[in-house]
Scaffold this active site. Sequence first.
Site, PDB file in Angstrom:
ATOM      1  N   GLU A  32       2.063   8.031  -6.268  1.00 22.27           N
ATOM      2  CA  GLU A  32       0.753   7.660  -5.710  1.00 22.27           C
ATOM      3  C   GLU A  32      -0.374   8.039  -6.659  1.00 22.27           C
ATOM      4  O   GLU A  32      -0.387   9.139  -7.212  1.00 22.27           O
ATOM      5  CB  GLU A  32       0.575   8.389  -4.374  1.00 22.27           C
ATOM      6  CG  GLU A  32      -0.142   7.591  -3.336  1.00 22.27           C
ATOM      7  CD  GLU A  32       0.635   6.360  -2.904  1.00 22.27           C
ATOM      8  OE1 GLU A  32       0.358   5.279  -3.470  1.00 22.27           O
ATOM      9  OE2 GLU A  32       1.487   6.456  -2.022  1.00 22.27           O
ATOM     10  N   SER A  66      -9.256 -17.829   9.443  1.00 25.75           N
ATOM     11  CA  SER A  66      -8.275 -16.786   9.723  1.00 25.75           C
ATOM     12  C   SER A  66      -8.143 -16.589  11.227  1.00 25.75           C
ATOM     13  O   SER A  66      -9.147 -16.367  11.927  1.00 25.75           O
ATOM     14  CB  SER A  66      -8.704 -15.464   9.083  1.00 25.75           C
ATOM     15  OG  SER A  66      -7.892 -14.434   9.615  1.00 25.75           O
ATOM     16  N   GLY A 123      -6.545  -2.395   8.323  1.00 23.01           N
ATOM     17  CA  GLY A 123      -7.108  -1.214   7.640  1.00 23.01           C
ATOM     18  C   GLY A 123      -6.134  -0.057   7.535  1.00 23.01           C
ATOM     19  O   GLY A 123      -6.529   1.102   7.512  1.00 23.01           O
ATOM     20  N   SER A 129      -5.271  -6.765   1.738  1.00 28.36           N
ATOM     21  CA  SER A 129      -6.097  -7.593   0.844  1.00 28.36           C
ATOM     22  C   SER A 129      -5.254  -8.171  -0.300  1.00 28.36           C
ATOM     23  O   SER A 129      -5.368  -9.355  -0.614  1.00 28.36           O
ATOM     24  CB  SER A 129      -7.320  -6.824   0.337  1.00 28.36           C
ATOM     25  OG  SER A 129      -6.928  -5.707  -0.401  1.00 28.36           O
ATOM     26  N   ASP A 173      -0.187  -2.779  -5.957  1.00 32.90           N
ATOM     27  CA  ASP A 173      -0.093  -3.553  -4.715  1.00 32.90           C
ATOM     28  C   ASP A 173       0.294  -5.006  -4.993  1.00 32.90           C
ATOM     29  O   ASP A 173       1.216  -5.544  -4.376  1.00 32.90           O
ATOM     30  CB  ASP A 173      -1.430  -3.515  -3.954  1.00 32.90           C
ATOM     31  CG  ASP A 173      -1.844  -2.096  -3.630  1.00 32.90           C
ATOM     32  OD1 ASP A 173      -1.005  -1.182  -3.762  1.00 32.90           O
ATOM     33  OD2 ASP A 173      -3.018  -1.896  -3.258  1.00 32.90           O
ATOM     34  N   TYR A 223     -12.107   6.466  -4.074  1.00 35.22           N
ATOM     35  CA  TYR A 223     -11.053   5.948  -4.952  1.00 35.22           C
ATOM     36  C   TYR A 223     -11.599   5.819  -6.380  1.00 35.22           C
ATOM     37  O   TYR A 223     -11.006   6.311  -7.334  1.00 35.22           O
ATOM     38  CB  TYR A 223     -10.573   4.586  -4.427  1.00 35.22           C
ATOM     39  CG  TYR A 223      -9.429   4.002  -5.205  1.00 35.22           C
ATOM     40  CD1 TYR A 223      -8.113   4.233  -4.820  1.00 35.22           C
ATOM     41  CD2 TYR A 223      -9.662   3.226  -6.335  1.00 35.22           C
ATOM     42  CE1 TYR A 223      -7.057   3.707  -5.539  1.00 35.22           C
ATOM     43  CE2 TYR A 223      -8.611   2.692  -7.064  1.00 35.22           C
ATOM     44  CZ  TYR A 223      -7.317   2.931  -6.655  1.00 35.22           C
ATOM     45  OH  TYR A 223      -6.265   2.409  -7.371  1.00 35.22           O
TER      46      TYR A 223
END
Length: 391
Positions: A32, A66, A123, A129, A173, A223
């Site tokens: 990570e 969506s 979330g 995303s 990701d 981040y």
Amino acid sequence: MNNLTQEFQKIFNRNEDPRTFFAPGRINLIGEHTDYNGGHVFPASISFGTYALGKRRKDTTFRFYSMNFPEAGVIECDLSNLRFNAQHDWANYPKGMINHLIETGHSITYGADILYYGDIPNGAGLSSSASIEMVTGVLLERLFQLHIDRINLIKLGQKVENDYIGVNSGIMDQFAIGMGEKNHAILLDCQTLDYDYAPIELEDHAILIINTNKQRTLAGSKYNERRQQCEQALADLQKELSIESLGALTNAQFEQHKQLIKNETNRKRAKHAVTENIRTLEALNKLQNGDLEGFGQLMNASHHSLQHDYEVTGKELDTIVEAAWEQEGVIGARMTGAGFGGCAIAIVQKDNLDDFKQNVNQTYKKVTGYDATFYTAAISDGAKEITKEVL
Ligand code: GLA
């Protein structure tokens, strides 16, 4: 799939059958905050994901809808204006993909109608995303017969996230989602993009995803701050060492040279990046030798390092993980993804799953006031077309 097709036809008022695509979400087993430090990661794509149904148009309009955000309605844009627009909200992800494909020389000269539906918990740090980016990428590739290699599509997805959306994330990701394989995790060297699949056969154990249900506010800014701290630490080390990334160091080399990093906080951040990279390589080794216990201990050590050296866990994740460590039948547990809320994962003996969930939730609720949500992770394929006729 039939319902989604009907919804597509209703929303866009078209009778034709659209083509259907799916991109998963991901979990990260270990490794990570190592991707943007040139280290290794060990993620896997999961059965939750994003469906996209699309059909070309004869003009240059793109329409997006969506089913997860019906209140946003149909969002429209023209090929002549693909700039980021805050009012377009979630649709900036597909717009970014179209924009960057065109910018990198791919020919998209018509518009399309695209309907999205996602079942990734909202979330939760399971990469919804990146899932939207990759499902859009594969859809555009097929609808417009673009010739784009999968790794380039993955890099493009990351570029959209970095340059178009403004989150400075690494490649993990999009890579996990673009390259995922059923029942396998991917060991990826983020410096070279060399990768290898490792079978995940846990037999009488399950991988449980545990959602803190805590909104990840501040996640973006914290981040980016962690990234900068690591970059500063690397710059300090580079004054004497010729290394390209923190991922190039062994634990012993780091210990020997860590005093070069002037700022104490930056030193802690770098320590995590270095030790986590080594843990990830060791974890693969344990797995390949059938040492699941050893793998679990490295997961626990990873959480500990993210809690104390990288400081990205927070009360909710720590409460869940610490409660998980106490339960019978637990092999290992840690946060997964960026942190600051979102999800933890635990490897648990199947016979103990019910007690595990009940006990962990009881502690979690007592301490935080929230309920945790539990999902059993199935490791599934990466982004692909699933239109019935092509299967
Ligand atoms: C987020 C980012 C990834 C990675 C993880 C932390 O998921 O998108 O690139 O940095 O956080 O490992």
